[in-house]
Enzyme design. Sequence first.
Site, PDB file in Angstrom:
ATOM      1  N   HIS A 408       0.835  -1.208   0.000  1.00  0.00           N
ATOM      2  CA  HIS A 408       0.000   0.000   0.000  1.00  0.00           C
ATOM      3  C   HIS A 408       0.874   1.265   0.000  1.00  0.00           C
ATOM      4  CE1 HIS A 408      -3.754   2.174   1.465  1.00  0.00           C
ATOM      5  NE2 HIS A 408      -2.804   3.058   1.738  1.00  0.00           N
ATOM      6  N   GLU A 409       1.776   1.353   0.956  1.00  0.00           N
ATOM      7  CA  GLU A 409       2.615   2.557   1.058  1.00  0.00           C
ATOM      8  C   GLU A 409       3.544   2.681  -0.146  1.00  0.00           C
ATOM      9  OE1 GLU A 409       1.651   4.640   3.046  1.00  0.00           O
ATOM     10  OE2 GLU A 409       0.533   3.398   4.456  1.00  0.00           O
ATOM     11  N   HIS A 412       1.754   4.526  -2.809  1.00  0.00           N
ATOM     12  CA  HIS A 412       1.832   5.984  -2.640  1.00  0.00           C
ATOM     13  C   HIS A 412       3.216   6.489  -3.052  1.00  0.00           C
ATOM     14  CE1 HIS A 412      -1.983   6.466  -0.703  1.00  0.00           C
ATOM     15  NE2 HIS A 412      -1.665   5.827   0.405  1.00  0.00           N
ATOM     16  N   HIS A 415       3.783   6.542  -6.732  1.00  0.00           N
ATOM     17  CA  HIS A 415       2.974   7.626  -7.314  1.00  0.00           C
ATOM     18  C   HIS A 415       3.749   8.950  -7.153  1.00  0.00           C
ATOM     19  CE1 HIS A 415      -1.437   9.376  -7.483  1.00  0.00           C
ATOM     20  NE2 HIS A 415      -0.706   9.764  -8.494  1.00  0.00           N
TER      21      HIS A 415
HETATM   22 ZN   LIG Z   1      -3.014   5.214   1.930  1.00  0.00          ZN
END
Ligand SMILES: [Zn+2]
Length: 639
Positions: A408-409, A412, A415
Amino acid sequence: MRRARLALLCFSIVAMTSAAALAGERKDVPDKYKWNLADLYPSEAAWTAAKDALGKRLPELGKYRGRLGKSPRELLAALQTMFEIDLELSRLSVYAHGLSDEDVRAARPREMKQAAEELATAFSSATSWIRPEILALDQAKVRKWIKDEKKLAPYRVFLEETLRRKPHTLGAGEERVAAEAGELERAGGEVHGVLSNADLPYPTIKLSTGESVRLDASAYSLHRQARVRADRDKVFAEFFGALKTYERTMGSTLAAAVKGHLFEKRVRHFDTALEAALFQDNIPTAVYKQLLADVHRSLPTLHRYLGLRKRMLGLSELRYQDLYVPLVASVDMHFQPDEARGIVLDALAPLGKEYTDALNKGFSSHWTDYLPSTGKRSGAYSTGVYGVHPYQLLNFNGRYEDLTTLAHESGHSMHTFLSHGAQPYPTADYPIFVAEVASTFNENLLIHFMLDHAKDDAARLFLLGTLLDGLRTTLFRQTQFAEFELAFHEQAERGEPLTGENLSTLYLKIAREYYGHDKKVCRVDDLLAVEWAYVPHFYYDFYVYQYATSMVASTSLARAVREEIGTGKTTRRDAYLKMLSSGSSKYAIDLLKDAGVDMTTSAPFDAAIAEMNGTMDEMERILDHQAKPATRPTTAPKR
Ligand SMILES: [Zn+2]
């Protein structure tokens, strides 16, 4: 445009809080598992010098005041100065926050954090005249300058965005009043926060294990998952009983917050509070309404899920109190940090070699602070500084959730990495509406990778159950919240009073419809009516729906990318990667549209529901298979 500038706090925060308890000292953590803040400033002394220098630069902005309309060159010089200071400020802030998060007990980093915050406040007051001055200019002239002066190109979005706000911007005097009223508008939420985090007398209960627990909000979210039904019944009765005694007070705090939203709507000339809130990121209200309509249409899928849950828990009647027990008790999965990195890289292979190579390089160049240690901030987040690299904080404890958090991290962080690499600074940060798409997209690829490699039915069932529960809570529960939020705002807009009692009546009506109470799918007791009272998100002004839309978009996009595997085509993947490199160069809805999901239609939602139904098909197949009696007698135990 609200940009995802600072740390992105993620869903996983509650699950992670216990990690720090098992931690050792930071000095004993091997260097390769620590982030390197020296990439920002070589030392604290260098940080202090940079902060002092920046403080001295702030008055520079004043010399452009009253001159923005003189020439494109003067406008450009002012914007360059503003964004340069903004960038240095973000660097100071990320360093101070990062240092403080390494050990939240340390006083010096906390002071640094505060100093950075003070500088940020001074910066925003030193720049507060810029937008009004741009708005006062002839719009046609500004647009012509943007076209003619090439060097203004990086600032086009900022300028267009400023002009877009014109119909909802007031005169200087009124703006000052509105800003002061803004302080008052936050009072409802602040009182609610103090009451629910500190002053509310939460009950202490004894569980069947003999353990005594003080049931505050975080203990409630942990113990409502209890496997023993009598325990979770007690947890619900006592926690909601405590909330109920403050129902009237909580009604007043929420009504105060809603009055603030309606004030904004009126003075800024919007038709509805929803329109005023969504205007900030230029999201059409149709996207919100579409989500509610899609969820309603799909309630049979939620009811199917509830039936499956009832079957898996072996209950004769399913009640709201039974919704949080994990569908499948955790299977034994444990991962070392290096192993977890390898799995995440393999799982993200569908995104292409360039993506995984960059992430791999990030893994080995100190982007990440992996392990828990005494005093370290709990939870997980990702942040970054333009021109440096992303940073992510984890409390990796080796469980399956920790692997998910890493994916998940990393979503980010990549991105951030891709947008920072491709965009000029003014459009490098991405809008909040798309931020959780990149992270949950990676979670989706991870779980499908794990499913493809699961060694037995127990592991598959665990993974499918995790996927399913994530879809259920995000698509349905967050939308249920969004529907309630819209309904109580509309109630206030019609001039009807908001009280604790009528908020509970409204909440119960919506909850019963969602969970099929009247159809005997899941019983929702009267007690549950007051659940709204502990949810802080209702004070955030139409924020929560984005959890659902992000999951809809990422599930749909990841599905499209997975379907391309083996076809030799990479059209969908390339479009998705382009979005990750686009920062805020376009509005969120347009970014997603280019990536292949049109959030103003039902198509992405239908793809997410198809994934949910497909997951249930497979779980039911496994359960049916397990339920079948053995076809031949077993004479010897099998290994
Ligand atoms: Zn998040």
